[in-house]
Structures are given as structure tokens and as C-alpha cells.
Design an enzyme around this catalytic site. Structure first.
Site: not given
Ligand code: IMP
Ligand code: MG
Length: 178
Positions: A48, A102-103, A106, A134, A155, A168
Site C-alpha cells: 500500500g 507505512e500507508d 488502523d 485512525k 474505509f 490502488r
Molecule cells: P492494522 O494492523 O489494523 O493497523 O491494519 C493495517 C493494515 O490494514 C494497513 O497496512 C492496510 O493494509 C489495511 N487497512 C486498514 N485500514 C484501511 C483502509 O481504510 N483502507 C485500505 N486498507 C486499510
Molecule cells: Mg499496509
């Protein structure tokens, strides 16, 4: 309001590429000032982050190395369930400053795992840079050194971020229409 369809969902325009790039340049100049003398290794987390990284790193003005990693998760054999590992980290990071690119953060679980895996390799320090955070969804304590935008728990897709592998290539960021 501009909308796009990605697979089976509708998304509406949320943030323009111009807005993102302006902020990314600001953050790049902070990193540029803070880490100019530490010969950092930028570690871009695939998939991402490829668009974000391209804009961020072209605004870094000192000699640096850039590498790309991926996290792989699979069901472990133990009761701990999910196991993650690093794919593609070929450089030694011992004694080095590593700046993660990192993109989106969450829940923060992915970033926490990544930081733990990197810390096992004895870097000097691990710095976190994220395009989106977030804050209302974070479940683990994380020190996020540079964040471009804090957003609600919507999302989003575009600018490298995907919905089930698609979206993407959208230049702007779109959020899902509930
Ligand atoms: P985390 O482990 O819950 O912090 O999730 C991180 C990963 O979930 C990111 O690297 C993204 O690949 C994916 N992700 C979380 N939120 C989104 C979103 O709103 N759009 C697209 N991908 C997301
Ligand atoms: Mg990611």
C-alpha cells in the site's frame, strides 16, 4: 460529488492528490531536518505504501538508502494463532536508524509486529512514518513519529491503498459509501 466503483462498493471523493502531496512535502521536510545526519534506511512497507513513498522520498534531500519489505501472516501451528514475518529485509539494520514508511495505521497491530520484528535485529532506532492514522481504532500503544493525516474510522482507497486488491491506482483518496 465524484464517486467511483471499486469491485462491489461505491466510494466518494475524500481527499485530493494535491492536498495529500502538499502535506507529504511538509512531513518530508521535517524528516529531512531531523534525520539528515543519521544515514537512515527507509523501509517502505508494501504493497500500500508505494505511492506515498514515491512522493515522500523524492522530497528527501540527503543521501539515503531505500528498501522495501512485506509482512507475511499465516496461521501458526501453536495456539498463538497468527504469526507474522518479514519478507525482503536483506540489509543488516544493526546499529542503524530505520525509518518505516507505512500507508495507514488502523488497529496498530501490524505496525506493532513490524517494530518488534525489527527491534530483534538491534537497530539504533526505529522511527514510524504513516500517511494515515485512525486514532479512534488504535488498540496498542504506538509512538508514531510522523503522521500526515488523522482520519475517522472510514474505509478508504486510492493513492496506493486498496479494497480487496483494487483501487490502488486512483490518484485521489476515496471513502466507502455506507
Ligand atoms: P492494522 O494492523 O489494523 O493497523 O491494519 C493495517 C493494515 O490494514 C494497513 O497496512 C492496510 O493494509 C489495511 N487497512 C486498514 N485500514 C484501511 C483502509 O481504510 N483502507 C485500505 N486498507 C486499510
Ligand atoms: Mg499496509
Amino acid at each position: 460529488m465524484k464517486t467511483v466503483r471499486v469491485k462491489d462498493k461505491d466510494f466518494s471523493l475524500y481527499m485530493s492528490e494535491a492536498t495529500i502531496v502538499e502535506r507529504v512535502k511538509e512531513v518530508a521536510s521535517k524528516i529531512d531536518a531531523d534525520y539528515r545526519d543519521s544515514k537512515p534506511l527507509f523501509l517502505v512497507v508494501l504493497n500500500g505504501s508505494f505511492v506515498f513513498a514515491a512522493d515522500l522520498l523524492r522530497n528527501i534531500d540527503f543521501p539515503c538508502e531505500i528498501s522495501f519489505i512485506k509482512m507475511s501472516s499465516y496461521q501458526g501451528t501453536s495456539s498463538t494463532g497468527k504469526v507474522k514475518q518479514l519478507l525482503g529485509l536483506n540489509e543488516s539494520i544493526e546499529g542503524r536508524t530505520v525509518i518505516i514508511v507505512e500507508d495507514i495505521i488502523d488497529t496498530g497491530y501490524t505496525m506493532q509486529e513490524l517494530v518488534n520484528l525489527l527491534n530483534e535485529k538491534n537497530p539504533e532506532q526505529v522511527v514510524i512514518t504513516a500517511l494515515f492514522v485512525k486514532p479512534n481504532n488504535i488498540k496498542v500503544p504506538l509512538n508514531i513519529d510522523y503522521k500526515c493525516f488523522e482520519i475517522e474510522n472510514d474505509f478508504i482507497v486510492g493513492y496506493g491503498l486498496d479494497y480487496d486488491g483494487y483501487g490502488r491506482n486512483l490518484s485521489d483518496i476515496y471513502k466507502v459509501v455506507e
